[in-house]
Design an enzyme around this catalytic site. Sequence first.
Site, PDB file in Angstrom:
ATOM      1  N   GLU A 268       0.926  -1.146   0.000  1.00 16.75           N
ATOM      2  CA  GLU A 268       0.000   0.000   0.000  1.00 16.75           C
ATOM      3  C   GLU A 268       0.959   1.187   0.000  1.00 16.75           C
ATOM      4  OE1 GLU A 268      -3.086   1.214   0.097  1.00 16.75           O
ATOM      5  OE2 GLU A 268      -2.297   2.920   1.177  1.00 16.75           O
ATOM      6  N   CYS A 302      -1.269   9.030   2.642  1.00 17.38           N
ATOM      7  CA  CYS A 302      -1.100   8.676   1.233  1.00 17.38           C
ATOM      8  C   CYS A 302      -2.353   9.038   0.453  1.00 17.38           C
ATOM      9  CB  CYS A 302      -0.750   7.212   1.070  1.00 17.38           C
ATOM     10  SG  CYS A 302      -1.979   6.137   1.754  1.00 17.38           S
TER      11      CYS A 302
HETATM   12  C1  UN1 Z   1      -1.744   5.999   4.300  1.00 13.40           C
HETATM   13  O1  UN1 Z   1      -1.812   7.211   4.427  1.00 13.40           O
HETATM   14  O2  UN1 Z   1      -0.645   5.441   4.424  1.00 13.40           O
HETATM   15  O3  UN1 Z   1      -8.157   6.954   3.979  1.00 13.40           O
HETATM   16  C2  UN1 Z   1      -2.906   5.134   3.967  1.00 13.40           C
HETATM   17  C3  UN1 Z   1      -7.196   7.376   4.607  1.00 13.40           C
HETATM   18  C4  UN1 Z   1      -6.249   6.398   5.241  1.00 13.40           C
HETATM   19  C5  UN1 Z   1      -4.990   6.369   4.436  1.00 13.40           C
HETATM   20  C6  UN1 Z   1      -4.068   5.308   4.866  1.00 13.40           C
HETATM   21  N1  UN1 Z   1      -6.852   5.105   5.351  1.00 13.40           N
HETATM   22  O4  UN1 Z   1      -6.967   8.563   4.724  1.00 13.40           O
END
Ligand code: UN1
Length: 518
Positions: A268, A302
């Site tokens: 991810e 992210c």
């Molecule tokens: C990350 O930032 O590494 O939806 C992923 C969201 C979070 C993002 C997670 N679940 O903002």
Amino acid sequence: DSHLDNTWSAAPVINGQAVNTFEQDGANQPLDSHTVRAPWNHNVIAGKVQYANAELARQAIDAAVAGQAKWQAVPASERAAILRKTADLYEENYAELMALCQIEAGKTTQDSIDEIKEAVDFCRFYADEAERLNDITHEFTDLAGKQSRQVYKARGTFVCISPWNFPLAIYTGQIVAALAAGNTVVAKPAEQTSLIAHFGAKLMYQAGVPSEALQFVTGAGEVGGALTAADNLSGVIFTGSTQTAQRINQSLNDHAQANGELPILIAETGGQNAMIVDSTALPEQVVKDAVLSAFGSAGQRCSACRILCVQEDVADGLIELLQGHMAELVVGNPTYVATDVGPVIDADAKQGLESHIERMKSEPTANILAQTPMSTSSVVSEEQSTFVLPTAIEVQTIDVIGGEHFGPILHVLRYKARELDQLIDAINATGFGLTLGIHSRIENIAEHIERRAVVGNTYVNRNQIGAVVNVQPFGGCGLSGTGPKAGGPHYVPRLMKLSSESFSSAKPNATKLATEAS
Ligand code: UN1
């Protein structure tokens, strides 16, 4: 160091034992020790971490591999009960987890609350998944009445490498998903947030996760490299940069050739996420959602919005609203409840982000639209902290941005209505595919954008962050990740293997026993 007595500490835990030393040349050497300081005030000491090394990483893997058969044999309902107990203990230890989120990771009060809630949700959801998958048996019968079936089984040992930006939620989510599947785990949290991870591991052990099922190692790249070079892994779950995911993939392939098994990689990774706003969108709503998506969590998600793409007819008005909203943001000490934007994680992050802002300042086609100053009501010394000011920059192309900048920087791009498809194609051409925001009151346009975009998660007429477990399964495509989506129904199955078992109709029981013994 006497003032450290009341702070937290973390060290590797192998087979339930805290490890503070390692053997070298026949003698016991102490592990490297690091002092953890709050990112918003370096005079505040969060605690002390002892980093593992490559040798301990290998020991941790071997311990997890040795513990596999025992954990796999624990019935799914018991594994689920342990994960639910973990959720309960997280809730009971809410105050301490809050403090760790704020002091070690620099999270705001609201982000810290959300962080703990998400970790708890992951525990309960994956506990349900353990039971659901245990009940699913695909049965087949051929014309002659011969039986066969498919059942889910554990794969083996997983390495879980988690990021500092969700130091409890993603860390816990990775581990409990693997445990729910009946796999054993070696967890290596980001070195910046070892303390909260260590505390989380303690609660998991307290909830009943057996010491052989979860091995805990601290440290940075050297340790991660040693873990992913092990030749007895079944898989790696990783959240972090695309580059690191590519290195892990390479390492898994190289070492798999040696022993013949190909471990799976669930990654991810990054994003270059856009929000597309057409002229029918509600401007106040757009700006509220864009500001939260870009500057919430100091942009260290992210999923964060990096490029606000505005149809040119409405761009001037929207930019004016954006400037007004950004002037209202409170930037400062994250432990003050009024604070909207806290610090970034460390000096390296700050330096990278500020050098991007400097580069944009000298870029002739870019234009700084707004920069929120530090709030005077939550003054912190700038030299003693790692704040980056929320900044909006107008750009003419996506290319000039040059990849993902993981912090509170929002780029603004105007587009012409007739060039909507070129815009979507340019967003697709970044190669990332994590989140996309769409603001339009015309359903056909929103649907058209959604269909043409190559992206994992779209959000229409709302913000584009904060995916909720079992409501918005989360994950990207392309350079943003391998799937399956975390917090969704396909995640735990991917950590398991479907075993096909066929029986002779004449002697089903005898055949069944033989299958199980093999
Ligand atoms: C990350 O930032 O590494 O939806 C992923 C969201 C979070 C993002 C997670 N679940 O903002």
